[in-house]
Design a protein around this motif. Sequence first.
Motif, PDB file in Angstrom:
ATOM      1  N   UNK A 122       0.861  -0.750  -0.129  1.00  0.00           N
ATOM      2  CA  UNK A 122       0.058  -0.059  -0.274  1.00  0.00           C
ATOM      3  C   UNK A 122       1.161   1.059  -0.558  1.00  0.00           C
ATOM      4  N   UNK A 123       0.320   2.576  -0.759  1.00  0.00           N
ATOM      5  CA  UNK A 123       0.678   3.874  -0.676  1.00  0.00           C
ATOM      6  C   UNK A 123       2.002   4.196   0.990  1.00  0.00           C
ATOM      7  N   UNK A 124       2.329   4.706   1.073  1.00  0.00           N
ATOM      8  CA  UNK A 124       3.133   4.885   2.106  1.00  0.00           C
ATOM      9  C   UNK A 124       2.819   6.826   2.182  1.00  0.00           C
ATOM     10  N   UNK A 125       2.129   7.592   3.290  1.00  0.00           N
ATOM     11  CA  UNK A 125       1.200   9.013   3.273  1.00  0.00           C
ATOM     12  C   UNK A 125       2.023   9.028   3.975  1.00  0.00           C
ATOM     13  N   UNK A 126       1.983  10.867   3.521  1.00  0.00           N
ATOM     14  CA  UNK A 126       2.547  12.215   4.752  1.00  0.00           C
ATOM     15  C   UNK A 126       2.026  13.139   5.199  1.00  0.00           C
ATOM     16  N   UNK A 127       1.818  13.397   6.290  1.00  0.00           N
ATOM     17  CA  UNK A 127       0.783  14.382   6.026  1.00  0.00           C
ATOM     18  C   UNK A 127       1.953  15.530   5.840  1.00  0.00           C
ATOM     19  N   UNK A 128       1.119  16.472   5.146  1.00  0.00           N
ATOM     20  CA  UNK A 128       1.116  18.034   5.632  1.00  0.00           C
ATOM     21  C   UNK A 128       0.628  19.001   5.404  1.00  0.00           C
ATOM     22  N   UNK A 262      -4.561  17.057  -6.440  1.00  0.00           N
ATOM     23  CA  UNK A 262      -3.059  16.809  -6.303  1.00  0.00           C
ATOM     24  C   UNK A 262      -2.835  15.237  -6.017  1.00  0.00           C
ATOM     25  N   UNK A 263      -2.689  14.291  -6.985  1.00  0.00           N
ATOM     26  CA  UNK A 263      -2.287  13.425  -7.001  1.00  0.00           C
ATOM     27  C   UNK A 263      -0.442  13.178  -6.169  1.00  0.00           C
ATOM     28  N   UNK A 264      -0.699  12.365  -4.757  1.00  0.00           N
ATOM     29  CA  UNK A 264       0.766  12.347  -3.917  1.00  0.00           C
ATOM     30  C   UNK A 264       1.003  11.661  -3.420  1.00  0.00           C
ATOM     31  N   UNK A 265       1.961  11.634  -3.371  1.00  0.00           N
ATOM     32  CA  UNK A 265       2.558   9.177  -2.501  1.00  0.00           C
ATOM     33  C   UNK A 265       4.236   9.214  -2.314  1.00  0.00           C
ATOM     34  N   UNK A 266       4.290   9.023  -1.894  1.00  0.00           N
ATOM     35  CA  UNK A 266       6.087   8.733  -1.485  1.00  0.00           C
ATOM     36  C   UNK A 266       6.226   6.923  -1.293  1.00  0.00           C
ATOM     37  N   UNK A 267       5.909   6.646  -1.985  1.00  0.00           N
ATOM     38  CA  UNK A 267       6.670   4.978  -2.485  1.00  0.00           C
ATOM     39  C   UNK A 267       5.555   3.941  -1.398  1.00  0.00           C
ATOM     40  N   UNK A 374      -1.310  22.524  13.920  1.00  0.00           N
ATOM     41  CA  UNK A 374      -2.929  22.089  13.907  1.00  0.00           C
ATOM     42  C   UNK A 374      -2.738  21.175  12.584  1.00  0.00           C
ATOM     43  N   UNK A 375      -2.405  20.436  11.619  1.00  0.00           N
ATOM     44  CA  UNK A 375      -2.170  19.206  10.444  1.00  0.00           C
ATOM     45  C   UNK A 375      -2.718  18.261  11.370  1.00  0.00           C
ATOM     46  N   UNK A 376      -3.650  17.453  10.543  1.00  0.00           N
ATOM     47  CA  UNK A 376      -4.453  17.025  11.785  1.00  0.00           C
ATOM     48  C   UNK A 376      -3.372  15.082  11.105  1.00  0.00           C
ATOM     49  N   UNK A 377      -2.862  14.351  11.836  1.00  0.00           N
ATOM     50  CA  UNK A 377      -2.315  13.179  11.558  1.00  0.00           C
ATOM     51  C   UNK A 377      -3.175  12.060  11.379  1.00  0.00           C
ATOM     52  N   UNK A 416      -4.463   2.394  12.405  1.00  0.00           N
ATOM     53  CA  UNK A 416      -2.949   3.277  12.314  1.00  0.00           C
ATOM     54  C   UNK A 416      -1.796   2.734  11.566  1.00  0.00           C
ATOM     55  N   UNK A 417      -3.034   1.909  10.411  1.00  0.00           N
ATOM     56  CA  UNK A 417      -2.289   1.428   9.375  1.00  0.00           C
ATOM     57  C   UNK A 417      -2.264   3.026   7.968  1.00  0.00           C
ATOM     58  N   UNK A 418      -2.351   3.216   7.840  1.00  0.00           N
ATOM     59  CA  UNK A 418      -2.625   4.566   7.399  1.00  0.00           C
ATOM     60  C   UNK A 418      -1.482   5.916   7.949  1.00  0.00           C
ATOM     61  N   UNK A 419      -2.207   6.501   9.233  1.00  0.00           N
ATOM     62  CA  UNK A 419      -1.134   6.930  10.020  1.00  0.00           C
ATOM     63  C   UNK A 419       0.429   6.556  11.137  1.00  0.00           C
TER      64      UNK A 419
END
Length: 629
Positions: A122-128, A262-267, A374-377, A416-419
Amino acid sequence: MRTDLVVVGAGPAGLAAALAADARGVRVTVLDGADRPGGQYYRQPAEALDARRPEALHHQWRTWERLRDGLAASGVRVLTGHHVWYVEACSEGFAVHALLGPGQEEPATVRAGAVLLATGGHEHVLPFPGWTLPGVVTAGGAQAMLKSGLVVPGHTAVVAGTGPLLLPVAAGLAAAGTRVAALVESADPWHVARRARALAGKAPEAAGYAARLLRHRVRPRTRHAVVRAHGDDRLTGVTVAALDAGGRVRRGTGRYLPCDTLAVGHGMLPHTDLADGLGCRTDGPAVAVDAEQRTSVPGVWAAGETTGIGGAQLSLAEGHIAGLSIAARLRGTEPDPARWAPAARRRAGLRRSADALAAAFASPAGWTAQVTDDTLVCRCEEVTAGAVREAVGELGAGDVRTVKLLTRAGMGWCQGRMCGAAVAGLCGHEPGPARRPFAHPVPLGILARQEPVPHADTAPHAEHASPRDAASHAEETPHADAAPHAEHASPRDAASHAEETPRPDAAAHAEQASPWDAASHAEETPRPDAAAHAEQASPRDAAPQTEEASHSDDASHSDDASRPDDASRPDEAPRPDEAPRPDAAPHATHAPPPGTAPPHEEAPQAQASPSAPQPPRAQEPDQTERGSS
C-alpha cells in the motif's frame, strides 16, 4: 472447504504461484477481495463500462494476458469477493477465514495444508498542511480511478511526492485529458544517477514515460515538494518549494500552482497483517523469507510486495519459485533449486534494482518540519501533530505505543495502517511492528459465531490461533458498526478441479499463462506506437469522464504495483520420480503444516486496510492485490 494450497491475493504474484503449483498436481484455491483477479497492477475496468481498449491504461499487458489465459486453462479455483481477515494454524494445516457478500458480513473458511501470502503493498502517506482537503488523493488512488472507473479526479492536477509510481500516474492522467500542471519529485536526480548501473534495466521504461510527458508538456520539478494545499471546502491550489541537499525546504522558493487535484505519494509499504497474525518473522517492514520464499512459520510461504517492494517483474520471479517449492514439499520431496535457477537469478538482479530505487527515492528527511501543529495526523481519531508533539515533549512519551495511549492516534478505523508511519516520524522513531489481531475489520457477530478450530500440539504460535482469543487480547478491536463495509462481488463459481496427479498438458498451459519467457527475453518496454495508443485510449477509447474533485474520497485506493509472477515452463515439468505416490497423496490437508522453517524468530509487522472515512482521504490502495487482507 478443503484444498491443498490457499493463495491469498489474486495479483500477478499469487496467480503465477498458483499456476506453477497447479501444473504439478496441487489443488489450489485463490482468495481475493476484488470482484476480478489481477490485483492492483492489472486492475480491470468494470465490464459494464465496456472499455474498448483497457490495455491502453496498462504497462506489460501481454504479461497479464498470459496469466489470464493460463488461469482459464488450469484447475485453479479463484474465489473473488473474499476478504481474508485471519489465517489460523490448526491440526489440519491452516484455516483461512474470510468475509464475503455485499456487506462483508457472511463468513467463509477454507482449510489447506499450506498457505501462500501474496497480499501486495500500500502507499506510504505523509501528512502536510491541507492534505485532508477534497481533491487530494494518493497517486495510486488517481491511477485506480482511471483504471477501474475510467474517470479522472479533476481538470487540472499536480502529481507530487517521490518514487517511480509518479511517472505512470502523471502520464496516464495527461493521456486521459487532464492538464498536469507539474510533476513534483522530491528526489535529487544525482541520487538516481549514482545508481545508474543498478537501475539500467529500468531506464527504457522510464524513458518511455518521460517521452509521453514531454509530448503533453508536463514539466518535472525535481528536488521540490508540495508544502501546503490551499482551499476552504475543496482544493484550489498548492504551494511548491525547492529542497536543499538535506531535504529541507529552502526559504523564499515557494510558488503557488492553481489546481483542483493533487495526486501525492511517497512510495510503497508491504502489507504484512496476515503474516503478523501468524507470527511470521519480519525483516524491516517486509516479511522475511528464505531462498524458497518460505516464512519462519512452517507451511507458510510469501511472495510479491509483501516480501519487499520491488515491482512487477520481481514478483513474477518470486511467485514462480514459491509455487515450485510448495508443490514439491506438499508431495513430501525436497525441492530441486535447479528447477527455478533462472527465476532465482532474475530475482537477485531485480532485488538489487529495487534496493537502489528505494535508496534513490527516499522520503525527504525534513518532512516533519513542514507539518504544522494544527495538521491532522490521525484522521480516524482527529489527532493533530501538535497533540503528538505534546505527548512526546511534555508528557514524556518515549515510544510510539505510549503516544498512541496518550493521544488515541492509531486507535481508529484504520488501526494505524495509514497514520502509523507518520506518527512514528513525528516522534523521531522508526515504525515498529503493529500487533493487530486481524487484517480486516470484522463484525462482532462473526467472532461470536466463530467455531473453535482444533489445533495441533505443534502448531506455531498457538496463542494467536483462535480469532476469538486474539480479539479478547487486542488493545482495540474495530467495531462492527464503525463504518459501512464496501460492496464487493460475491465469489464466483469455479469449475471442478482436475485430477491430482500432474497433467501432461499442465505445464503447457502454465507456459501460456506465465510471462516468464517473455520477461526473460524482453522487458516489454514502452514502444513509440504503444505510447501513442495509450494517449489515444483514455479520453476516447476508455472514455474517462472528468469527475468533480469532491468525489476523490471514493478514489483514494492506491494502485499497488503488484508484481506478476511466472508460472511453470514445460521444461520444468515434474520428473517421474517426483510424481505423487499412492501412499503419499499430495494433499496434506490432514497433516501438520508442511515444509521446514528457516531459523527465524522475531515478531512480524503490519499490513494496511481502508483508511479513515473522512473526505478527501489520501488513503491506501484498494485491497485487491492483498487478497482481501
